[in-house]
Design a protein around this motif. Structure first.
Motif, PDB file in Angstrom:
ATOM      1  N   ARG A 115       0.031 -10.866  -5.003  1.00  0.00           N
ATOM      2  CA  ARG A 115      -0.799 -10.929  -3.472  1.00  0.00           C
ATOM      3  C   ARG A 115      -1.935 -10.521  -4.686  1.00  0.00           C
ATOM      4  O   ARG A 115      -3.041 -10.953  -4.770  1.00  0.00           O
ATOM      5  N   ASP A 116      -2.136  -9.432  -5.433  1.00  0.00           N
ATOM      6  CA  ASP A 116      -2.886  -8.963  -6.570  1.00  0.00           C
ATOM      7  C   ASP A 116      -3.755 -10.616  -6.232  1.00  0.00           C
ATOM      8  O   ASP A 116      -5.100 -10.963  -6.786  1.00  0.00           O
ATOM      9  N   CYS A 161      -3.607 -13.471  -6.158  1.00  0.00           N
ATOM     10  CA  CYS A 161      -3.512 -14.084  -5.262  1.00  0.00           C
ATOM     11  C   CYS A 161      -5.011 -14.365  -5.002  1.00  0.00           C
ATOM     12  O   CYS A 161      -5.866 -14.688  -4.938  1.00  0.00           O
ATOM     13  N   ALA A 162      -5.413 -12.878  -4.234  1.00  0.00           N
ATOM     14  CA  ALA A 162      -6.757 -11.748  -3.713  1.00  0.00           C
ATOM     15  C   ALA A 162      -7.739 -12.465  -5.029  1.00  0.00           C
ATOM     16  O   ALA A 162      -8.762 -12.789  -4.466  1.00  0.00           O
ATOM     17  N   GLY A 211      -8.882 -15.751  -4.731  1.00  0.00           N
ATOM     18  CA  GLY A 211      -9.865 -16.365  -3.830  1.00  0.00           C
ATOM     19  C   GLY A 211      -8.535 -16.940  -2.399  1.00  0.00           C
ATOM     20  O   GLY A 211      -9.736 -17.238  -1.428  1.00  0.00           O
ATOM     21  N   ASP A 245      -2.469 -14.650   4.454  1.00  0.00           N
ATOM     22  CA  ASP A 245      -1.399 -13.040   4.391  1.00  0.00           C
ATOM     23  C   ASP A 245      -0.124 -13.777   3.356  1.00  0.00           C
ATOM     24  O   ASP A 245       0.252 -15.001   3.644  1.00  0.00           O
ATOM     25  N   LYS A 255      -3.930 -22.324  -3.285  1.00  0.00           N
ATOM     26  CA  LYS A 255      -5.489 -22.220  -2.691  1.00  0.00           C
ATOM     27  C   LYS A 255      -5.893 -24.011  -1.831  1.00  0.00           C
ATOM     28  O   LYS A 255      -6.446 -23.570  -0.793  1.00  0.00           O
ATOM     29  N   GLY A 296      -7.740 -16.737   1.028  1.00  0.00           N
ATOM     30  CA  GLY A 296      -7.320 -15.201   1.604  1.00  0.00           C
ATOM     31  C   GLY A 296      -6.141 -15.195   3.172  1.00  0.00           C
ATOM     32  O   GLY A 296      -6.235 -14.623   3.143  1.00  0.00           O
TER      33      GLY A 296
END
Ligand code: FAD
Length: 281
Positions: free
Chosen positions: A174-175, A177-178, A181, A185, A149, A183
């Motif tokens: 990936r989940d 990371c989302a 927060g 790719d 982040k 953003g």
């Protein structure tokens, strides 16, 4: 599926020829690794520059390890003048195998300051490294995500993952990371098993687990290069197919300069993949 392909500057080879064959195979960019030091580093600086001058779309990797700020800034400005606007910004590793990273006394202290510097230069793309299984230097998986982040906040525009073998490893990351927060790719980094012994040793150094099913697939193929090659292509392609079915639209192939193997995988994942699995296609 889109792809970028990573090469390392070969000591006795034609980088331009390798890059051109990968571009013909559908790579949008050729990313050129940065040597860990000495002559390898010099070669990386020159090869990224020469490819850019020849009009090849280059993504130049750069690390801060073992260099002063001035040295890093100098090569960045040479590349900038040659039109390079895409970078993979990295901290790099310690001096020798197993040595911890220690910042150069006159150097950038970490990848964060390097990312900020490249962002100030007006780069189009600043990729950073991400570690689905955590980086060996991280205190915890959450601390590793916090650091990713921070890279995003410093100006990173996308993250390329360390290689992994199981699609679930990537999808869970990936989940996470989302949920944290982030953003960016998260581009999956795919390492074909071009030589099981070498890839296993590399994985050990990076702290990446090799699932037993991967080891089983290559067991006994040391003396059967053709079958090893076919199994490697099929293994990498099926991983990409699974990722494509989970809405991944780009992968980053670590070619390790294995041209034929990389071309075979590129063909498998770019030709007809959108129809893969559809019975009526
Ligand atoms: P960072 O992300 O900056 O640091 C590594 C980890 O240490 C972080 O994830 C975090 O968990 C922890 N950490 C570091 N600083 C802090 C802090 N201040 N606070 C809390 N935690 C911290 N190596 C090369 O030599 N040349 C290359 O061209 C190259 N290309 C690569 C491309 C990709 C896509 C990847 C995944 C790796 C590449 N590497 C390359 C390897 C890379 O240099 C190593 O993995 C290195 O150990 C870490 O570099 P980094 O930029 O990820 O480090």
């Amino acid at each position: 599926m889109k792809l970028s392909i990573e090469i390392f500057p070969p000591k006795n080879g034609d980088t331009r020829e390798i890059a051109t064959s990968f571009l013909r195979a559908g790579a949008s960019h050729i990313s050129v690794t940065y040597g860990a030091g000495g002559s390898d580093q010099l070669l990386s600086k020159q090869e990224s520059l020469s490819l850019a001058i020849l009009g090849v779309p280059v993504t130049a990797h750069i690390t801060v390890a073992g260099q002063t700020r001035q040295e890093v800034d100098e090569i960045l400005s040479v590349w900038h003048r040659a039109g390079i606007r895409r970078f993979v910004a990295l901290r790099g590793d310690g001096d020798g195998p197993g040595q911890p990273f220690t910042p150069h006394p006159d150097g950038y202290p970490s990848s964060i300051e390097l990312i900020e510097r490249i962002a100030q230069m007006g780069a189009l793309q600043i990729s950073v490294a991400a570690y689905p299984n955590g980086h060996p230097d991280s205190r915890s998986p959450d601390a590793d995500l916090d650091f990713l982040k921070r890279k995003e906040d410093a100006g990173a525009t996308e993250a390329i993952t360390q290689f992994f073998f199981s699609a679930d490893t990537y999808l869970r990351f990936r989940d996470r990371c989302a949920a944290a927060g982030i953003g960016l790719d998260i581009i999956p980094g795919i390492m074909p098993v071009f030589d099981f012994g070498k890839v296993a040793s590399f994985a050990r150094k990076c702290g990446e687990p090799i699932p037993s099913w991967v080891a089983d697939r290559f067991d006994g193929l040391e003396e059967k290069p053709e079958m090893h090659y076919q199994v490697a292509a099929a293994t990498a392609a099926s991983l990409c197919e699974r990722l494509a079915s989970e809405s991944v639209s780009r992968v980053h192939l670590y070619s390790c300069n294995r041209v034929d193997l990389t071309l075979a995988i590129a063909r498998l994942i770019t030709a007809g993949l959108e129809r893969f699995g559809k019975l009526d296609a």
